[in-house]
Design a protein around this motif. Sequence first.
Motif, PDB file in Angstrom:
ATOM      1  N   ILE A 419       0.859  -1.176   0.000  1.00 23.93           N
ATOM      2  CA  ILE A 419       0.000   0.000   0.000  1.00 23.93           C
ATOM      3  C   ILE A 419       0.897   1.228   0.000  1.00 23.93           C
ATOM      4  O   ILE A 419       1.879   1.307   0.743  1.00 23.93           O
ATOM      5  CB  ILE A 419      -0.951   0.025   1.225  1.00 23.93           C
ATOM      6  N   PRO A 420       0.609   2.209  -0.877  1.00 27.03           N
ATOM      7  CA  PRO A 420       1.451   3.413  -0.923  1.00 27.03           C
ATOM      8  C   PRO A 420       1.183   4.310   0.276  1.00 27.03           C
ATOM      9  O   PRO A 420       0.072   4.349   0.810  1.00 27.03           O
ATOM     10  CB  PRO A 420       1.026   4.097  -2.231  1.00 27.03           C
ATOM     11  N   VAL A 421       2.225   5.016   0.709  1.00 24.93           N
ATOM     12  CA  VAL A 421       2.094   5.972   1.798  1.00 24.93           C
ATOM     13  C   VAL A 421       2.575   7.339   1.319  1.00 24.93           C
ATOM     14  O   VAL A 421       3.156   7.467   0.244  1.00 24.93           O
ATOM     15  CB  VAL A 421       2.886   5.523   3.046  1.00 24.93           C
ATOM     16  N   PHE A 422       2.336   8.345   2.135  1.00 21.43           N
ATOM     17  CA  PHE A 422       2.535   9.732   1.701  1.00 21.43           C
ATOM     18  C   PHE A 422       3.985  10.054   1.364  1.00 21.43           C
ATOM     19  O   PHE A 422       4.256  10.915   0.546  1.00 21.43           O
ATOM     20  CB  PHE A 422       2.042  10.686   2.791  1.00 21.43           C
ATOM     21  N   ASN A 423       4.955   9.361   1.979  1.00 21.96           N
ATOM     22  CA  ASN A 423       6.360   9.706   1.728  1.00 21.96           C
ATOM     23  C   ASN A 423       6.932   9.022   0.506  1.00 21.96           C
ATOM     24  O   ASN A 423       8.122   9.120   0.226  1.00 21.96           O
ATOM     25  CB  ASN A 423       7.210   9.375   2.954  1.00 21.96           C
ATOM     26  N   GLY A 424       6.098   8.291  -0.239  1.00 22.57           N
ATOM     27  CA  GLY A 424       6.542   7.678  -1.483  1.00 22.57           C
ATOM     28  C   GLY A 424       7.068   6.265  -1.335  1.00 22.57           C
ATOM     29  O   GLY A 424       7.286   5.576  -2.334  1.00 22.57           O
ATOM     30  N   GLU A 425       7.300   5.791  -0.121  1.00 19.29           N
ATOM     31  CA  GLU A 425       7.796   4.440   0.092  1.00 19.29           C
ATOM     32  C   GLU A 425       6.623   3.545   0.500  1.00 19.29           C
ATOM     33  O   GLU A 425       6.003   3.758   1.535  1.00 19.29           O
ATOM     34  CB  GLU A 425       8.873   4.429   1.179  1.00 19.29           C
ATOM     35  N   ASP A 426       6.360   2.533  -0.333  1.00 21.35           N
ATOM     36  CA  ASP A 426       5.242   1.649  -0.055  1.00 21.35           C
ATOM     37  C   ASP A 426       5.490   0.834   1.214  1.00 21.35           C
ATOM     38  O   ASP A 426       6.625   0.475   1.539  1.00 21.35           O
ATOM     39  CB  ASP A 426       5.015   0.691  -1.227  1.00 21.35           C
ATOM     40  N   LYS A 427       4.409   0.544   1.909  1.00 18.16           N
ATOM     41  CA  LYS A 427       4.468  -0.405   3.025  1.00 18.16           C
ATOM     42  C   LYS A 427       4.137  -1.785   2.474  1.00 18.16           C
ATOM     43  O   LYS A 427       3.174  -1.954   1.729  1.00 18.16           O
ATOM     44  CB  LYS A 427       3.474  -0.023   4.124  1.00 18.16           C
ATOM     45  N   VAL A 428       4.937  -2.775   2.834  1.00 19.82           N
ATOM     46  CA  VAL A 428       4.763  -4.137   2.335  1.00 19.82           C
ATOM     47  C   VAL A 428       4.612  -5.073   3.534  1.00 19.82           C
ATOM     48  O   VAL A 428       5.403  -5.013   4.488  1.00 19.82           O
ATOM     49  CB  VAL A 428       5.958  -4.567   1.455  1.00 19.82           C
ATOM     50  N   TYR A 429       3.607  -5.934   3.468  1.00 20.01           N
ATOM     51  CA  TYR A 429       3.364  -6.900   4.539  1.00 20.01           C
ATOM     52  C   TYR A 429       3.240  -8.304   3.943  1.00 20.01           C
ATOM     53  O   TYR A 429       2.748  -8.475   2.824  1.00 20.01           O
ATOM     54  CB  TYR A 429       2.083  -6.566   5.303  1.00 20.01           C
ATOM     55  N   ARG A 430       3.691  -9.286   4.700  1.00 22.29           N
ATOM     56  CA  ARG A 430       3.552 -10.693   4.304  1.00 22.29           C
ATOM     57  C   ARG A 430       2.450 -11.316   5.153  1.00 22.29           C
ATOM     58  O   ARG A 430       2.471 -11.220   6.385  1.00 22.29           O
ATOM     59  CB  ARG A 430       4.873 -11.434   4.530  1.00 22.29           C
ATOM     60  N   LEU A 431       1.472 -11.943   4.500  1.00 27.98           N
ATOM     61  CA  LEU A 431       0.317 -12.498   5.204  1.00 27.98           C
ATOM     62  C   LEU A 431       0.083 -13.943   4.804  1.00 27.98           C
ATOM     63  O   LEU A 431       0.416 -14.363   3.689  1.00 27.98           O
ATOM     64  CB  LEU A 431      -0.949 -11.682   4.890  1.00 27.98           C
ATOM     65  N   GLU A 432      -0.530 -14.680   5.707  1.00 29.67           N
ATOM     66  CA  GLU A 432      -1.030 -16.019   5.413  1.00 29.67           C
ATOM     67  C   GLU A 432      -2.517 -16.040   5.738  1.00 29.67           C
ATOM     68  O   GLU A 432      -2.991 -15.257   6.574  1.00 29.67           O
ATOM     69  CB  GLU A 432      -0.262 -17.072   6.214  1.00 29.67           C
ATOM     70  N   PRO A 433      -3.291 -16.905   5.090  1.00 31.87           N
ATOM     71  CA  PRO A 433      -4.755 -16.855   5.254  1.00 31.87           C
ATOM     72  C   PRO A 433      -5.211 -17.258   6.647  1.00 31.87           C
ATOM     73  O   PRO A 433      -4.507 -17.966   7.376  1.00 31.87           O
ATOM     74  CB  PRO A 433      -5.249 -17.843   4.195  1.00 31.87           C
ATOM     75  N   GLU A 434      -6.405 -16.769   6.989  1.00 32.05           N
ATOM     76  CA  GLU A 434      -7.037 -17.165   8.241  1.00 32.05           C
ATOM     77  C   GLU A 434      -7.432 -18.641   8.164  1.00 32.05           C
ATOM     78  O   GLU A 434      -8.029 -19.098   7.189  1.00 32.05           O
ATOM     79  CB  GLU A 434      -8.280 -16.319   8.497  1.00 32.05           C
ATOM     80  N   ARG A 435      -7.092 -19.405   9.191  1.00 34.41           N
ATOM     81  CA  ARG A 435      -7.427 -20.835   9.219  1.00 34.41           C
ATOM     82  C   ARG A 435      -8.344 -21.208  10.372  1.00 34.41           C
ATOM     83  O   ARG A 435      -8.932 -22.279  10.378  1.00 34.41           O
ATOM     84  CB  ARG A 435      -6.135 -21.659   9.333  1.00 34.41           C
ATOM     85  N   ASN A 436      -8.494 -20.300  11.347  1.00 38.90           N
ATOM     86  CA  ASN A 436      -9.241 -20.630  12.565  1.00 38.90           C
ATOM     87  C   ASN A 436     -10.720 -20.301  12.376  1.00 38.90           C
ATOM     88  O   ASN A 436     -11.170 -19.205  12.709  1.00 38.90           O
ATOM     89  CB  ASN A 436      -8.648 -19.853  13.746  1.00 38.90           C
ATOM     90  N   PHE A 437     -11.477 -21.238  11.814  1.00 37.38           N
ATOM     91  CA  PHE A 437     -12.922 -21.079  11.639  1.00 37.38           C
ATOM     92  C   PHE A 437     -13.636 -22.256  12.317  1.00 37.38           C
ATOM     93  O   PHE A 437     -13.114 -23.381  12.346  1.00 37.38           O
ATOM     94  CB  PHE A 437     -13.298 -21.048  10.160  1.00 37.38           C
ATOM     95  N   ASP A 438     -14.856 -21.957  12.862  1.00 39.67           N
ATOM     96  CA  ASP A 438     -15.618 -23.066  13.458  1.00 39.67           C
ATOM     97  C   ASP A 438     -16.435 -23.765  12.385  1.00 39.67           C
ATOM     98  O   ASP A 438     -16.371 -23.423  11.191  1.00 39.67           O
ATOM     99  CB  ASP A 438     -16.488 -22.554  14.606  1.00 39.67           C
ATOM    100  N   GLU A 439     -17.231 -24.740  12.789  1.00 47.97           N
ATOM    101  CA  GLU A 439     -17.972 -25.554  11.826  1.00 47.97           C
ATOM    102  C   GLU A 439     -19.050 -24.767  11.083  1.00 47.97           C
ATOM    103  O   GLU A 439     -19.545 -25.210  10.045  1.00 47.97           O
ATOM    104  CB  GLU A 439     -18.619 -26.736  12.557  1.00 47.97           C
ATOM    105  N   PHE A 440     -19.398 -23.576  11.601  1.00 49.34           N
ATOM    106  CA  PHE A 440     -20.417 -22.767  10.944  1.00 49.34           C
ATOM    107  C   PHE A 440     -19.808 -21.650  10.092  1.00 49.34           C
ATOM    108  O   PHE A 440     -20.528 -20.798   9.562  1.00 49.34           O
ATOM    109  CB  PHE A 440     -21.360 -22.155  11.993  1.00 49.34           C
TER     110      PHE A 440
END
Length: 584
Positions: A419-440
């Motif tokens: 995601i771009p930020v005001f100072n011109g340097e993008d913020k970068v994040y590493r994510l993995e999907p949500e796995r904690n769901f109940d049966e519903f």
Amino acid sequence: MAIQPSIRDYLADVARRLDAAPHGGTGTIVSDAASFLGWSHSKLYSRLKADVGWSSGRKVRADKGTSKVDGATLEMLGAVQRECVRANGKQILHTPDAVSILDTNGYDIPVSSTQVNRLLKARRLNVAAQKAADPVQSLRSLHPNHVHQVDPSLCVLYYLPNGRQAMMEADKFYKNKLSNYAKVKLKVWRYVIYDHTSSTIYARYVEAAGESPANLFDFLMWAWGRQEGREFHGVPKILMWDKGSANTATAIKSLLEALDVTPIEHAAGRARVKGGVENGNNIFECKFESRLKLEPVETVEELNAAALAWANAFNNNMINRQDNRLHRPGMAPTARMDLWRRIRQDQLRLLPDVEVCRATLEGREEQRTVHPKLHISYRHPASDMRQLYSVKGLDGICAQDKVTVRPLLFGDCAITIRIPVFNGEDKVYRLEPERNFDEFGFAGTAPVIGEEYKAMPDTGIEKAAKKMDELAYPEQDAKKAREKQEAPFGGALDAHSHLKDVALPAFLPRRGSELSMPDHLHVEAQPLNLVQAATALKSLIPDWDGEKYQQLAQLYPDGVMEADLPLVVDRLTRAPRLRVVGGA
């Protein structure tokens, strides 16, 4: 430079006589010795010190190192000559001409060109010193497969239309006969990979018109993947290469980002930064390709098979009567593959399926909008369904933001979001999907209704809003203060009062043009009756009396238009008075 023993003995005798000479008696000894040897006085003193360790013991002059030419002028002389060096390294402006030019431009240079050269050399400002190679910094990698280097190079081999192997001979293929290169439609390119820690090298040959991202991709897949008959494999953390167009292609960059490989490109003219792979190219050309002259191969497939066999033997130090072990200070000579075998399990990153890697070549960066619940939905190439990725608590990301998503090939369907930020340097994040769901299908981290309450973490927008609330209503509840319609900032801001004191610029009235209005918009003016006209005229005529009223009634029995009042005033004040004549 070594000297004859007889001359050294003579110099030792001269030194003894100089030490024993009375004050003022050394000059004759020095002159006689210099004449006998055919040397200058300065060379004799230099050889006495270097060969027999004799020194005159004279004090260093107090003005040693100073010059009549100031430092700024010397720097200018050096800069002028340095700027007149061609790309091929040839210096075309020398000191006499540089001195002449600067003297003409007002620089004071009261010494000879020879002395100027001495001064420039002593200060490392001369062209020769500037052309000298920069110091080389040794680089260290942490473990096998930490850093790889890759470099393609045009091979001296090529294949004729009939399949016969041929070589580019120096007398037919050189810079003045480029047309001969053009005649070879499909050239053989050598792609070499070099592991920095172990110095292991492997190569693969490709028949092509030139470099291309497709060929580079195929080579990386071959180099990093498991291959039959080769132990070396695995994806590095860092890849060093040059700024070739194939290397900087978006597709290849996408691949490296997906594999979590950091590319490092060396600056133009700095090929020695990846000197390992440069030397690897030279090794393959001299130690392997030289053998093809004696035992030709007919196809690129045969060439690659022969190259793999030779590289295996070379890296394992198994070539007859050759020591190809790696020699480094502080380490016993070791075969390259023996060093590579020290890699640990957590350091050996296995290449995913080639087709999955190929999918990243498209280089597509997908846009996703952040859901109000602070997550995004994305289908990873390694998954058969869309998954949710939480962005809660990530700095700079708010609901409804647009983020750029790219898949990673290591991890549990991992992605990077940018995601771009005001100072011109993008913020970068590493994510993995949500796995904690109940049966519903509810998130296991969500609060249970009626049992608990969890406020969403403040986003960047909410954090900024709280700071502004504190500024507008310090030490107050901003919401309550607004409900009471209290002036923000304590009413201390002068928003409009100062406008009363603004000194407006002086101006001349501007002439305008009458507007033509449509007939249906015109309002027909009604005349003033005599009473209304008399009332208006009374204020315009100081000596208004009954006689003037009689005149008004005689002149305007039907009334007067308001616009004609100035004309009426003129007539009544200038016209002779009428007398009433009686009859009978």
